[in-house]
Scaffold this active site. Structure first.
Site, mmCIF file in Angstrom:
data_model
loop_
_atom_site.group_PDB
_atom_site.id
_atom_site.type_symbol
_atom_site.label_atom_id
_atom_site.label_comp_id
_atom_site.label_asym_id
_atom_site.label_seq_id
_atom_site.Cartn_x
_atom_site.Cartn_y
_atom_site.Cartn_z
ATOM 1 N N LYS A 52 -19.120 34.575 20.019
ATOM 2 C CA LYS A 52 -18.229 35.531 20.691
ATOM 3 C C LYS A 52 -19.033 36.691 21.263
ATOM 4 O O LYS A 52 -18.786 37.155 22.378
ATOM 5 C CB LYS A 52 -17.168 36.050 19.701
ATOM 6 C CG LYS A 52 -16.096 35.013 19.397
ATOM 7 C CD LYS A 52 -15.208 35.378 18.218
ATOM 8 C CE LYS A 52 -14.234 34.225 17.936
ATOM 9 N NZ LYS A 52 -13.507 34.346 16.685
ATOM 10 N N GLN A 96 -12.386 38.626 12.313
ATOM 11 C CA GLN A 96 -12.657 37.209 12.078
ATOM 12 C C GLN A 96 -12.000 36.745 10.772
ATOM 13 O O GLN A 96 -12.094 37.425 9.745
ATOM 14 C CB GLN A 96 -14.182 36.982 12.035
ATOM 15 C CG GLN A 96 -14.601 35.528 11.974
ATOM 16 C CD GLN A 96 -14.238 34.741 13.236
ATOM 17 O OE1 GLN A 96 -14.120 35.289 14.329
ATOM 18 N NE2 GLN A 96 -14.055 33.442 13.081
ATOM 19 N N ASP A 119 -6.757 38.203 19.735
ATOM 20 C CA ASP A 119 -6.482 36.919 19.071
ATOM 21 C C ASP A 119 -5.042 36.468 19.306
ATOM 22 O O ASP A 119 -4.708 35.305 19.093
ATOM 23 C CB ASP A 119 -6.652 37.082 17.548
ATOM 24 C CG ASP A 119 -7.951 36.504 17.030
ATOM 25 O OD1 ASP A 119 -8.454 35.549 17.641
ATOM 26 O OD2 ASP A 119 -8.445 37.013 16.006
HETATM 27 N N1 GUN Z 1 -11.423 31.916 12.445
HETATM 28 C C1 GUN Z 1 -11.406 30.686 13.004
HETATM 29 N N2 GUN Z 1 -10.837 30.734 14.226
HETATM 30 C C2 GUN Z 1 -10.495 32.028 14.438
HETATM 31 C C3 GUN Z 1 -9.893 32.718 15.525
HETATM 32 O O1 GUN Z 1 -9.525 32.149 16.553
HETATM 33 N N3 GUN Z 1 -9.738 34.050 15.371
HETATM 34 C C4 GUN Z 1 -10.109 34.704 14.243
HETATM 35 N N4 GUN Z 1 -9.892 36.018 14.181
HETATM 36 N N5 GUN Z 1 -10.672 34.100 13.222
HETATM 37 C C5 GUN Z 1 -10.865 32.771 13.322
#
Ligand code: GUN
Length: 284
Positions: A52, A96, A119
């Site tokens: 990211k 996350q 998200d």
């Molecule tokens: N953990 C696995 N996929 C995601 C996601 O799309 N967003 C977040 N915040 N955590 C994750």
């Protein structure tokens, strides 16, 4: 002629569009900012967060990762979120997941300013998606699924869509998104009876159940479009929820794993950050 939907190619197009939007926003004095918070060092999460950060830097965002130790308190994490909510240079804020067991994930998600919730997990955004509000920040994977179909010029209106899996992150948000596009939508899950007879009705079959190669050719209607959201590890190899080699002989179009939905999820996070920057600066 291949029937493989190339998620990498489409995601690259989206990143190029985002790059151009960043230039436009910068010319107006706005540099989109994405901050990712990671608690602890879950190996999967560490990789996701690194990706990211890399993606955000490449398109010209102000990109920041805040690393907090595993044994932090919920109170401290909520304080960090409060500060980031107030920071005008942070347009997108992502915590996350998963979080350590002693922290209430829903409380944490609810603490994020919905306009920064890239998200799309905040109940305000989930609700906006349900009522079809265009200003909603839509959860990245479902948004990526719809974007894949649209970039491939595949008709959604009037089609029978079957979603296998009812998670809050993928299965459930896909329902209002497909309804908005005038599809007929069915959701199946682990308790559904005679799953095969339901999936065989699908013109568009979306699978998000987290079971490696579960969907074989006999679950697929000839000519269907198959979208595989699964990411599993089998004997050290990445696999989807669909048995790709089998299903590809029946489907008219199919996404591979890796290289299908995954890169789209990453690209949609960038798009959401642009949307968030615009929302906060009243550009939309
Ligand atoms: N953990 C696995 N996929 C995601 C996601 O799309 N967003 C977040 N915040 N955590 C994750």
């Amino acid at each position: 002629m291949t029937n493989i939907i190339d998620g990498n190619r489409i995601a690259a197009q989206i990143r190029a569009e985002v790059f151009r939007e960043v230039e436009t926003l910068k010319s107006k004095g706005i540099t989109p900012g994405l901050t990712v918070v990671i608690v602890g060092e879950n190996p999967g999460s560490v990789v996701y967060v690194k990706n990211k950060e890399k993606d955000a830097k490449e398109v010209g965002f102000k990109s920041e990762v805040i690393r907090i130790p595993q044994d932090t308190t919920q109170e401290y994490l909520l304080k960090v979120i409060d500060q980031l909510n107030k920071d005008e240079t942070v347009h997108g804020l992502l915590i996350q997941l998963p979080l350590p067991k002693h922290i209430d994930e829903l409380k944490v998600i609810e603490a994020i300013n919905p306009q920064k919730d890239v998200d799309g997990f905040h109940p305000v955004n989930v609700g906006k998606v349900v009522i079809g509000d265009k200003r909603a920040l839509v959860s990245c994977t479902p948004a990526g699924v719809i974007a894949l179909l649209e970039h491939e010029n595949l008709e959604i209106a009037g089609k029978e869509v079957v979603i296998v899996g009812r998670s809050n992150i993928v299965g459930k948000p896909l329902v209002p998104l497909f309804l908005q596009k005038n599809a007929t939508v069915t959701v199946c899950h682990s308790k559904s009876q005679d799953l095969r007879s339901i999936t065989k009705r699908a013109d568009i079959l979306v699978v998000a159940i987290g079971k490696s190669r579960f969907i074989t050719a006999d679950y697929v209607k000839p000519g269907a479009v198959v979208i595989d959201v699964g990411i599993n590890r089998l004997d050290g190899k990445l696999t989807g929820d669909v048995d790709f080699l089998e299903a590809a002989t029946v489907a008219s179009k199919i996404t591979p794993v890796p290289g299908g939905v995954g890169p789209m999820t990453r690209a949609m996070l960038l798009k959401n950050t642009i949307q968030a920057a615009k929302l906060q600066n009243e550009v939309i």
